[in-house]
Design an enzyme around this catalytic site. Structure first.
Site, PDB file in Angstrom:
ATOM      1  N   LYS A 111       0.831  -1.213   0.000  1.00 16.27           N
ATOM      2  CA  LYS A 111       0.000   0.000   0.000  1.00 16.27           C
ATOM      3  C   LYS A 111       0.861   1.257   0.000  1.00 16.27           C
ATOM      4  CE  LYS A 111      -4.301  -1.750   1.992  1.00 16.27           C
ATOM      5  NZ  LYS A 111      -5.289  -1.596   3.060  1.00 16.27           N
ATOM      6  N   LYS A 194      -5.705 -10.118  -6.294  1.00 11.57           N
ATOM      7  CA  LYS A 194      -6.858 -10.616  -5.537  1.00 11.57           C
ATOM      8  C   LYS A 194      -8.078  -9.709  -5.718  1.00 11.57           C
ATOM      9  CE  LYS A 194      -6.389  -8.690  -1.050  1.00 11.57           C
ATOM     10  NZ  LYS A 194      -7.342  -8.403  -0.063  1.00 11.57           N
ATOM     11  N   LYS A 197     -11.907  -4.734  -2.475  1.00  7.36           N
ATOM     12  CA  LYS A 197     -12.860  -3.633  -2.378  1.00  7.36           C
ATOM     13  C   LYS A 197     -12.328  -2.388  -3.049  1.00  7.36           C
ATOM     14  CE  LYS A 197     -15.082  -4.619   2.028  1.00  7.36           C
ATOM     15  NZ  LYS A 197     -13.948  -4.698   2.971  1.00  7.36           N
TER      16      LYS A 197
HETATM   17  P1  AMP Z   1     -11.377  -6.535   3.804  1.00  8.91           P
HETATM   18  O1  AMP Z   1     -12.128  -6.459   2.526  1.00  8.91           O
HETATM   19  O2  AMP Z   1      -9.917  -6.260   3.614  1.00  8.91           O
HETATM   20  O3  AMP Z   1     -11.980  -5.771   4.908  1.00  8.91           O
HETATM   21  O4  AMP Z   1     -11.409  -8.069   4.253  1.00  8.91           O
HETATM   22  C1  AMP Z   1     -12.417  -8.666   5.055  1.00  8.91           C
HETATM   23  C2  AMP Z   1     -12.185 -10.173   5.092  1.00  8.91           C
HETATM   24  O5  AMP Z   1     -12.342 -10.740   3.772  1.00  8.91           O
HETATM   25  C3  AMP Z   1     -10.768 -10.566   5.554  1.00  8.91           C
HETATM   26  O6  AMP Z   1     -10.851 -11.716   6.374  1.00  8.91           O
HETATM   27  C4  AMP Z   1     -10.061 -10.894   4.272  1.00  8.91           C
HETATM   28  O7  AMP Z   1      -9.011 -11.805   4.447  1.00  8.91           O
HETATM   29  C5  AMP Z   1     -11.171 -11.477   3.419  1.00  8.91           C
HETATM   30  N1  AMP Z   1     -10.903 -11.263   1.987  1.00  8.91           N
HETATM   31  C6  AMP Z   1     -10.725 -10.055   1.377  1.00  8.91           C
HETATM   32  N2  AMP Z   1     -10.503 -10.201   0.058  1.00  8.91           N
HETATM   33  C7  AMP Z   1     -10.528 -11.557  -0.176  1.00  8.91           C
HETATM   34  C8  AMP Z   1     -10.368 -12.370  -1.347  1.00  8.91           C
HETATM   35  N3  AMP Z   1     -10.143 -11.819  -2.539  1.00  8.91           N
HETATM   36  N4  AMP Z   1     -10.476 -13.705  -1.217  1.00  8.91           N
HETATM   37  C9  AMP Z   1     -10.725 -14.273  -0.007  1.00  8.91           C
HETATM   38  N5  AMP Z   1     -10.880 -13.565   1.134  1.00  8.91           N
HETATM   39  C10 AMP Z   1     -10.790 -12.225   1.061  1.00  8.91           C
END
Ligand code: AMP
Ligand code: TRP
Length: 328
Positions: A111, A194, A197
């Site tokens: 980041k 990956k 968001k």
């Molecule tokens: P975040 O979107 O970073 O707030 O992530 C929330 C949860 O979703 C965390 O446990 C991440 O590890 C999981 N996560 C986010 N992106 C992915 C992805 N592309 N594949 C699987 N898990 C994800």
């Protein structure tokens, strides 16, 4: 009952990766754990955000979690900043963590590299320490997360062990729970990246509220390769492997079982799209009902009150262990 805690940032549309990697596990865990889930709005401040947008997204993310199946009668759902103990313990843990170990966090490196480290906010650097505070405050045994959070969880364990060793046993040392299939869902258009968001690839990201036609179109247009062989090989065939992972995770099978019988990409995509549409249909339906009810704010208020009963005693023990004068 063992305790679980996990969190999600209110920074964009909740997507299929969030659902398969994390949220689906949360819904499952809430029935046999003392379960705490939070919308981590403090973490969202680590990069520039519009305040009104952040506020709206925080509520919306909570509504999505309810729609996804979190049940406030069995789990505790709350907003991170509604419990001041998170920021308070984060400070104490910042005085346990070292600059060197935070520098090694790959998420920070990635980041910070985008905008340049010089201008990166200090909060982006200390982000994993706040995450450790989220977890340790609740004495969580398990932390259900996607694959890319493993390193943050290792740091959290190290901080807990170091604190306990230095100041006496205060924290439970938690373990990451990462699903066997679906812990890392990739972008459909750039399958080496990956699904995220913050991605600028709307065609590569499936929001959990996307219309069935949109889901189907995105999956049918997913990038594959020029061979015509259905085989799980994330290195040489990232696009096809991602589709197989999604199909397997959505239908509760191994990737090998999911791959069996396919010789062409067309049918693989059609079946994957159908499986995802079916998987997300109940979430969409419940979200529409909740939108009418608008009771998420009340649920979050109750959640924060319940969270206090665990967080407050933990932070008191931590404060006293390090030598802060007890409050009168
Ligand atoms: P975040 O979107 O970073 O707030 O992530 C929330 C949860 O979703 C965390 O446990 C991440 O590890 C999981 N996560 C986010 N992106 C992915 C992805 N592309 N594949 C699987 N898990 C994800
Ligand atoms: N950093 C996590 C992510 O981006 C979100 C998070 C914050 C979290 N606090 C947490 C996850 C505590 C698990 C436990 O996905």
């Amino acid at each position: 009952m063992p305790r679980v805690l996990s969190g999600i940032q209110p920074t964009g549309d909740v997507h299929l990766g969030n659902y398969l990697g994390a949220i689906r596990q949360w819904v499952e865990h809430q029935h046999h754990h003392d379960a705490y889930f939070c919308v981590v709005d403090l973490h969202a401040l680590t990069v520039p955000r519009d305040p009104a947008h952040l506020r709206a997204r925080t509520l919306e993310t909570a509504q999505l979690l309810l729609a996804a199946g979190l049940d406030p009668s069995v789990c505790t759902l709350f907003v991170q900043s509604h419990r001041h103990e998170h920021a308070e313990l984060a400070w104490v843990l910042q005085c346990v963590a070292s600059i060197g170990e935070l520098r090694r966090m790959t998420q920070f490196k990635d980041k910070a590299a985008r905008e340049g480290e010089e201008a990166a906010r200090v909060g982006l650097f200390t982000y994993p320490v706040l995450q450790a505070a989220d977890i340790l405050l609740y004495q969580a045994d398990h932390v259900p997360v996607g694959d890319e959070q493993r390193q943050h969880l290792e740091l959290c364990r190290d901080l807990a062990e170091r604190f306990n060793h230095r100041y006496g046993e205060v924290f439970t040392v938690p373990e990451a729970t990462v699903p066997a299939v679906g812990a890392r869902i990739m972008d459909l258009q750039v399958p080496t990246m990956k699904m995220s968001k913050s991605s600028e690839s709307p065609q590569g990201t499936i929001s959990i509220l996307d219309d069935p036609e949109v889901v189907t179109r995105k999956i049918k247009r997913a990038v594959t390769d020029t061979e015509a062989e259905v085989r799980y090989d994330p290195k040489d065939k990232p696009g096809v492997s991602n589709l197989l992972t999604i199909l397997a995770a959505a239908t509760g099978r191994s990737v090998e079982d999911a791959a069996a019988g396919y010789t062409q990409y067309g049918p693989l995509k059609a079946d994957t799209a159908e499986a995802v549409v079916e998987l997300l249909a109940p979430v969409r339906a419940r979200y529409r009902e909740l939108e009418v009810e608008k009771d998420a704010a009340a649920i979050l208020a109750q959640g924060a009150a319940k969270a206090a009963s665990v967080a407050a005693p933990t932070v008191t023990r931590a404060r006293e262990a390090v030598g802060l004068l007890p409050r009168a």
